[in-house]
Design a protein around this motif. Structure first.
Motif, PDB file in Angstrom:
ATOM      1  N   HIS A  89     -89.223  35.333-107.748  1.00 31.56           N
ATOM      2  CA  HIS A  89     -89.328  34.779-106.385  1.00 31.56           C
ATOM      3  C   HIS A  89     -89.934  35.803-105.436  1.00 31.56           C
ATOM      4  O   HIS A  89     -90.715  35.444-104.545  1.00 31.56           O
ATOM      5  CB  HIS A  89     -87.959  34.297-105.886  1.00 31.56           C
ATOM      6  N   ASP A  90     -89.599  37.052-105.623  1.00 28.90           N
ATOM      7  CA  ASP A  90     -90.208  38.117-104.814  1.00 28.90           C
ATOM      8  C   ASP A  90     -91.741  38.084-104.989  1.00 28.90           C
ATOM      9  O   ASP A  90     -92.503  38.059-104.018  1.00 28.90           O
ATOM     10  CB  ASP A  90     -89.618  39.463-105.260  1.00 28.90           C
ATOM     11  N   CYS A  91     -92.165  38.018-106.258  1.00 27.25           N
ATOM     12  CA  CYS A  91     -93.621  37.963-106.545  1.00 27.25           C
ATOM     13  C   CYS A  91     -94.244  36.710-105.938  1.00 27.25           C
ATOM     14  O   CYS A  91     -95.351  36.755-105.378  1.00 27.25           O
ATOM     15  CB  CYS A  91     -93.880  37.951-108.046  1.00 27.25           C
ATOM     16  N   TYR A  92     -93.555  35.587-106.075  1.00 23.68           N
ATOM     17  CA  TYR A  92     -94.090  34.296-105.588  1.00 23.68           C
ATOM     18  C   TYR A  92     -94.298  34.323-104.072  1.00 23.68           C
ATOM     19  O   TYR A  92     -95.404  34.035-103.596  1.00 23.68           O
ATOM     20  CB  TYR A  92     -93.104  33.193-105.980  1.00 23.68           C
ATOM     21  N   PHE A  93     -93.250  34.676-103.330  1.00 23.32           N
ATOM     22  CA  PHE A  93     -93.400  34.677-101.867  1.00 23.32           C
ATOM     23  C   PHE A  93     -94.448  35.709-101.434  1.00 23.32           C
ATOM     24  O   PHE A  93     -95.168  35.497-100.458  1.00 23.32           O
ATOM     25  CB  PHE A  93     -92.057  34.979-101.183  1.00 23.32           C
ATOM     26  N   SER A  94     -94.512  36.809-102.177  1.00 25.64           N
ATOM     27  CA  SER A  94     -95.442  37.882-101.794  1.00 25.64           C
ATOM     28  C   SER A  94     -96.899  37.551-102.091  1.00 25.64           C
ATOM     29  O   SER A  94     -97.787  38.240-101.592  1.00 25.64           O
ATOM     30  CB  SER A  94     -95.083  39.188-102.528  1.00 25.64           C
ATOM     31  N   ASN A  95     -97.138  36.523-102.945  1.00 24.49           N
ATOM     32  CA  ASN A  95     -98.555  36.187-103.162  1.00 24.49           C
ATOM     33  C   ASN A  95     -98.980  34.925-102.405  1.00 24.49           C
ATOM     34  O   ASN A  95     -99.982  34.281-102.731  1.00 24.49           O
ATOM     35  CB  ASN A  95     -98.967  36.191-104.641  1.00 24.49           C
ATOM     36  N   LEU A  96     -98.224  34.625-101.322  1.00 28.29           N
ATOM     37  CA  LEU A  96     -98.600  33.538-100.418  1.00 28.29           C
ATOM     38  C   LEU A  96     -98.746  34.085 -99.008  1.00 28.29           C
ATOM     39  O   LEU A  96     -98.072  35.054 -98.636  1.00 28.29           O
ATOM     40  CB  LEU A  96     -97.512  32.453-100.415  1.00 28.29           C
ATOM     41  N   LYS A  97     -99.600  33.456 -98.226  1.00 27.43           N
ATOM     42  CA  LYS A  97     -99.673  33.821 -96.809  1.00 27.43           C
ATOM     43  C   LYS A  97    -100.276  32.669 -96.007  1.00 27.43           C
ATOM     44  O   LYS A  97    -101.010  31.827 -96.546  1.00 27.43           O
ATOM     45  CB  LYS A  97    -100.480  35.098 -96.602  1.00 27.43           C
ATOM     46  N   LYS A  98     -99.921  32.665 -94.739  1.00 23.96           N
ATOM     47  CA  LYS A  98    -100.517  31.680 -93.828  1.00 23.96           C
ATOM     48  C   LYS A  98    -102.017  31.964 -93.750  1.00 23.96           C
ATOM     49  O   LYS A  98    -102.421  33.139 -93.719  1.00 23.96           O
ATOM     50  CB  LYS A  98     -99.871  31.850 -92.451  1.00 23.96           C
ATOM     51  N   ASP A  99    -102.799  30.919 -93.731  1.00 17.85           N
ATOM     52  CA  ASP A  99    -104.262  31.060 -93.684  1.00 17.85           C
ATOM     53  C   ASP A  99    -104.822  31.802 -94.899  1.00 17.85           C
ATOM     54  O   ASP A  99    -105.838  32.498 -94.809  1.00 17.85           O
ATOM     55  CB  ASP A  99    -104.720  31.775 -92.399  1.00 17.85           C
ATOM     56  N   GLY A 100    -104.121  31.675 -96.005  1.00 16.60           N
ATOM     57  CA  GLY A 100    -104.636  32.264 -97.248  1.00 16.60           C
ATOM     58  C   GLY A 100    -105.576  31.282 -97.938  1.00 16.60           C
ATOM     59  O   GLY A 100    -106.214  30.454 -97.296  1.00 16.60           O
ATOM     60  N   GLY A 101    -105.597  31.361 -99.246  1.00 17.43           N
ATOM     61  CA  GLY A 101    -106.366  30.401-100.022  1.00 17.43           C
ATOM     62  C   GLY A 101    -107.822  30.767-100.175  1.00 17.43           C
ATOM     63  O   GLY A 101    -108.189  31.943-100.149  1.00 17.43           O
ATOM     64  N   GLY A 102    -108.633  29.751-100.323  1.00 20.37           N
ATOM     65  CA  GLY A 102    -110.032  29.994-100.658  1.00 20.37           C
ATOM     66  C   GLY A 102    -110.130  30.509-102.083  1.00 20.37           C
ATOM     67  O   GLY A 102    -109.258  30.239-102.910  1.00 20.37           O
ATOM     68  N   GLU A 103    -111.134  31.278-102.342  1.00 23.21           N
ATOM     69  CA  GLU A 103    -111.282  31.860-103.672  1.00 23.21           C
ATOM     70  C   GLU A 103    -111.298  33.377-103.535  1.00 23.21           C
ATOM     71  O   GLU A 103    -111.633  33.894-102.467  1.00 23.21           O
ATOM     72  CB  GLU A 103    -112.578  31.367-104.319  1.00 23.21           C
ATOM     73  N   PRO A 104    -110.934  34.087-104.586  1.00 24.00           N
ATOM     74  CA  PRO A 104    -111.007  35.546-104.481  1.00 24.00           C
ATOM     75  C   PRO A 104    -112.460  35.990-104.267  1.00 24.00           C
ATOM     76  O   PRO A 104    -113.390  35.308-104.707  1.00 24.00           O
ATOM     77  CB  PRO A 104    -110.470  36.038-105.831  1.00 24.00           C
ATOM     78  N   GLU A 105    -112.627  37.097-103.594  1.00 25.22           N
ATOM     79  CA  GLU A 105    -113.973  37.652-103.380  1.00 25.22           C
ATOM     80  C   GLU A 105    -114.675  37.809-104.729  1.00 25.22           C
ATOM     81  O   GLU A 105    -114.069  38.293-105.684  1.00 25.22           O
ATOM     82  CB  GLU A 105    -113.866  39.043-102.744  1.00 25.22           C
ATOM     83  N   THR A 106    -115.943  37.423-104.770  1.00 25.58           N
ATOM     84  CA  THR A 106    -116.647  37.535-106.057  1.00 25.58           C
ATOM     85  C   THR A 106    -116.811  39.001-106.477  1.00 25.58           C
ATOM     86  O   THR A 106    -117.006  39.290-107.651  1.00 25.58           O
ATOM     87  CB  THR A 106    -118.035  36.869-105.984  1.00 25.58           C
ATOM     88  N   ARG A 107    -116.705  39.916-105.505  1.00 26.01           N
ATOM     89  CA  ARG A 107    -116.811  41.344-105.850  1.00 26.01           C
ATOM     90  C   ARG A 107    -115.451  41.968-106.163  1.00 26.01           C
ATOM     91  O   ARG A 107    -115.355  43.160-106.415  1.00 26.01           O
ATOM     92  CB  ARG A 107    -117.460  42.121-104.698  1.00 26.01           C
ATOM     93  N   SER A 108    -114.387  41.142-106.090  1.00 21.49           N
ATOM     94  CA  SER A 108    -113.045  41.700-106.307  1.00 21.49           C
ATOM     95  C   SER A 108    -112.815  41.997-107.785  1.00 21.49           C
ATOM     96  O   SER A 108    -113.477  41.429-108.666  1.00 21.49           O
ATOM     97  CB  SER A 108    -111.982  40.730-105.800  1.00 21.49           C
ATOM     98  N   VAL A 109    -111.874  42.888-108.021  1.00 15.26           N
ATOM     99  CA  VAL A 109    -111.521  43.226-109.403  1.00 15.26           C
ATOM    100  C   VAL A 109    -110.939  42.003-110.099  1.00 15.26           C
ATOM    101  O   VAL A 109    -111.226  41.738-111.270  1.00 15.26           O
ATOM    102  CB  VAL A 109    -110.514  44.406-109.420  1.00 15.26           C
ATOM    103  N   PHE A 110    -110.130  41.224-109.347  1.00 17.66           N
ATOM    104  CA  PHE A 110    -109.524  40.033-109.955  1.00 17.66           C
ATOM    105  C   PHE A 110    -110.593  39.065-110.449  1.00 17.66           C
ATOM    106  O   PHE A 110    -110.535  38.569-111.578  1.00 17.66           O
ATOM    107  CB  PHE A 110    -108.591  39.319-108.978  1.00 17.66           C
ATOM    108  N   PHE A 111    -111.569  38.787-109.585  1.00 20.15           N
ATOM    109  CA  PHE A 111    -112.631  37.829-109.949  1.00 20.15           C
ATOM    110  C   PHE A 111    -113.368  38.313-111.192  1.00 20.15           C
ATOM    111  O   PHE A 111    -113.634  37.548-112.137  1.00 20.15           O
ATOM    112  CB  PHE A 111    -113.592  37.662-108.770  1.00 20.15           C
ATOM    113  N   SER A 112    -113.681  39.587-111.177  1.00 18.18           N
ATOM    114  CA  SER A 112    -114.400  40.184-112.306  1.00 18.18           C
ATOM    115  C   SER A 112    -113.569  40.092-113.596  1.00 18.18           C
ATOM    116  O   SER A 112    -114.087  39.761-114.666  1.00 18.18           O
ATOM    117  CB  SER A 112    -114.715  41.649-111.962  1.00 18.18           C
ATOM    118  N   ALA A 113    -112.266  40.359-113.449  1.00 15.48           N
ATOM    119  CA  ALA A 113    -111.377  40.306-114.629  1.00 15.48           C
ATOM    120  C   ALA A 113    -111.250  38.870-115.129  1.00 15.48           C
ATOM    121  O   ALA A 113    -111.196  38.626-116.336  1.00 15.48           O
ATOM    122  CB  ALA A 113    -110.010  40.870-114.277  1.00 15.48           C
ATOM    123  N   ALA A 114    -111.209  37.889-114.194  1.00 14.51           N
ATOM    124  CA  ALA A 114    -111.123  36.480-114.610  1.00 14.51           C
ATOM    125  C   ALA A 114    -112.384  36.087-115.383  1.00 14.51           C
ATOM    126  O   ALA A 114    -112.317  35.424-116.421  1.00 14.51           O
ATOM    127  CB  ALA A 114    -110.936  35.578-113.389  1.00 14.51           C
TER     128      ALA A 114
END
Ligand SMILES: [Fe+2]
Length: 212
Positions: free
Chosen positions: A80-105
């Motif tokens: 639950h700590d992880c879940y609440f911490s990976n949400l935010k108001k006005d979040g969403g969209g897609e990860p930056e294409t230059r981000s490490v996450f996007f590259s790893a995906a």
């Protein structure tokens, strides 16, 4: 000497999300606090058994049950700590294409869209549990997994980077049980991608180095 410092519930500055009501969040925070409380209760009771430096054979059935429950409560607290911490108001969209996450995906699945299709697919699985995207810290490779309850299916040594609660309590005020896909869509529209990015450990230079 056993560390007896109790775990304390974190406060999450989370409201006004898209498609996940404040009523749901407030109820969910209370549930999370229950996991923290029960983790502390069980830890205390287990510490009592250990006071004499051993677990006697006749104590073993109760000790074992407490330990099993601790796995459930402890992971309920952590996820639950992880879940609440990976949400935010006005979040969403897609990860930056230059981000490490996007590259790893991309490296791990062929494309971000395929990664997302797999993660969403896991989230739609029947049963109560969690969809979790893990990073293998040694390689940076991503993989998506189904966790039953809170503790069954965790991947040893892997790092949870995106955590989605799909127990019905996570959305039942807002959607019918059969409408879980709508909740998943809402979840995606609130993801704090920077928080996800910050969790990645296998960061070398500007991009993840992913080996298969
Ligand atoms: Fe939950």
């Amino acid at each position: 000497m056993i560390a007896t410092e109790p775990y304390r519930p974190k406060q999450f500055n989370l409201s006004g999300l898209n498609g996940i009501s404040d009523k749901t969040l407030e109820m969910h925070f209370k549930l999370y606090e229950g996991y923290v409380k029960e983790t502390n209760n069980l830890s205390e009771r287990i510490a009592e058994f250990l006071k004499d430096g051993k677990v006697d054979q006749d104590e073993m059935p109760i000790y074992s049950e407490l330990k099993r429950r601790l796995g459930f409560e402890f992971n309920g607290m952590g996820l639950h700590d992880c879940y609440f911490s990976n949400l935010k108001k006005d979040g969403g969209g897609e990860p930056e294409t230059r981000s490490v996450f996007f590259s790893a995906a991309e490296s791990s699945f062929g494309s971000y869209d395929i990664w997302k299709a797999d993660f969403v697919g896991v989230g739609k699985m029947r049963g109560v549990g969690w969809a979790i995207c893990y990073e293998q810290p040694d390689t940076g490779r991503l993989s998506n997994h189904w966790i039953s309850l809170h503790e069954i299916g965790e991947v040893a040594g892997f790092n949870p980077v995106l955590v989605m609660d799909v127990w019905e309590h996570a959305f039942l005020f807002d959607y019918k049980p059969a409408d879980r896909p709508k909740y998943i869509e809402a979840f995606f529209s609130n993801i704090d991608w920077q928080a996800v990015e910050n969790r990645l450990k296998h960061v070398k230079g500007d991009k993840a180095t992913v080996s298969r």
